[in-house]
Enzyme design. Sequence first.
Site, short mmCIF file in Angstrom:
data_model
loop_
_atom_site.label_atom_id
_atom_site.label_comp_id
_atom_site.label_asym_id
_atom_site.label_seq_id
_atom_site.Cartn_x
_atom_site.Cartn_y
_atom_site.Cartn_z
N LYS A 1 0.82 -1.20 0.00
CA LYS A 1 0.00 0.00 0.00
C LYS A 1 0.86 1.27 0.00
O LYS A 1 0.36 2.37 -0.20
CB LYS A 1 -0.91 0.02 1.25
N GLY A 2 2.14 1.11 0.26
CA GLY A 2 3.01 2.26 0.53
C GLY A 2 3.11 3.25 -0.61
O GLY A 2 3.27 4.45 -0.37
N GLU B 1 7.84 2.34 -6.12
CA GLU B 1 7.97 1.81 -4.75
C GLU B 1 8.21 2.98 -3.79
O GLU B 1 8.90 3.94 -4.14
CB GLU B 1 9.14 0.81 -4.75
N ASP B 2 7.64 2.89 -2.60
CA ASP B 2 7.78 3.98 -1.64
C ASP B 2 9.21 4.14 -1.12
O ASP B 2 9.75 5.23 -1.10
CB ASP B 2 6.80 3.80 -0.46
N ASP C 1 14.87 -0.27 1.32
CA ASP C 1 15.62 -0.40 2.57
C ASP C 1 16.67 -1.49 2.35
O ASP C 1 17.73 -1.22 1.80
CB ASP C 1 14.61 -0.73 3.68
N PHE D 1 12.91 5.08 11.11
CA PHE D 1 11.69 4.49 10.55
C PHE D 1 10.76 5.63 10.16
O PHE D 1 10.41 6.50 10.97
CB PHE D 1 11.00 3.55 11.55
N ASP E 1 3.59 3.30 6.44
CA ASP E 1 2.88 3.05 7.68
C ASP E 1 3.78 2.49 8.77
O ASP E 1 4.88 2.01 8.53
CB ASP E 1 1.77 2.02 7.44
N ARG F 1 -0.35 6.38 7.33
CA ARG F 1 -0.26 6.50 5.88
C ARG F 1 -0.85 7.82 5.40
O ARG F 1 -0.46 8.34 4.37
CB ARG F 1 -1.04 5.36 5.20
P1 IMP Z 1 13.08 -3.66 1.74
O1 IMP Z 1 12.63 -4.97 1.20
O2 IMP Z 1 13.84 -3.79 3.03
O3 IMP Z 1 13.85 -2.82 0.75
O4 IMP Z 1 11.82 -2.88 2.20
C1 IMP Z 1 10.92 -2.31 1.37
C2 IMP Z 1 9.59 -2.18 2.08
O5 IMP Z 1 9.75 -2.14 3.49
C3 IMP Z 1 8.93 -0.89 1.71
O6 IMP Z 1 8.09 -1.05 0.61
C4 IMP Z 1 8.17 -0.55 2.95
O7 IMP Z 1 6.90 -1.16 2.91
C5 IMP Z 1 8.95 -1.15 4.07
N1 IMP Z 1 9.82 -0.17 4.75
C6 IMP Z 1 11.16 -0.12 4.74
N2 IMP Z 1 11.62 0.90 5.47
C7 IMP Z 1 10.53 1.54 5.94
C8 IMP Z 1 10.33 2.72 6.75
O8 IMP Z 1 11.26 3.44 7.18
N3 IMP Z 1 9.02 3.05 7.00
C9 IMP Z 1 7.97 2.33 6.52
N4 IMP Z 1 8.11 1.25 5.77
C10 IMP Z 1 9.38 0.85 5.48
#
Ligand code: IMP
Length: 190
Positions: free
Chosen positions: A51-52, A109-110, A113, A162, A169, A175
């Site tokens: 949903k991000g 993508e939002d 990470d 975070f 969220d 959100r």
């Molecule tokens: P990754 O797989 O670790 O790159 O994470 C990607 C997903 O993790 C994003 O689409 C977010 O949904 C979530 N995410 C990572 N960091 C944050 C944050 O700081 N706040 C909220 N959601 C996060």
Amino acid sequence: MAGTSNPDVTPGGVPAILFDASAIADAVARLAAAIARDLAGEPVTLIGVLKGALFLTADIARALPAKTDVRIDFVTVSSYGNAAFSSGEVRLLKDTTESVEGKNVVIVEDIVDNGLTLAYLQGLLGARRPATLRSCVLLDKPYRRLTPVAVDYTGLTAPDAFIVGYGLDYQEKYRHLPYLARLEDRVSAG
Ligand code: IMP
């Protein structure tokens, strides 16, 4: 009316602004301009990651030139459950409704990470033979990568915090904030 009984809003306050709405709008305009430049008039299918990337996908789409053939689709993935840390497991909960074969696809993508979510989606969609496959993210935490992943369009570099708001969220909350905020920092509710 702000409810004084809401434990997330009072007395701790709401998360403090990290990037305000105007900084987000500037980043979105830059992202859309770069996408439009690379498309050179070709059609594009934006695939927002729910949903991000709900608001980001809508804003990028509306910032693209009116004459561009823009299609919008969504996938839903789950990697975090309800935790503020990654479980390391990515699951596809909702697939695209249209085929991506032969299309110019941009994953929207939002935040990136550790990179697992975007790497998973690039593998999934790349195997379906799109004409081109690019990735657009609003926020990047490049120093957190566990998996190297190519990001074609990056809006803002995020601090090691975070982040919530503008679609992001914590346990499904925040959100709706029209800005990006640090979950850990609190200010009085407005
Ligand atoms: P990754 O797989 O670790 O790159 O994470 C990607 C997903 O993790 C994003 O689409 C977010 O949904 C979530 N995410 C990572 N960091 C944050 C944050 O700081 N706040 C909220 N959601 C996060």
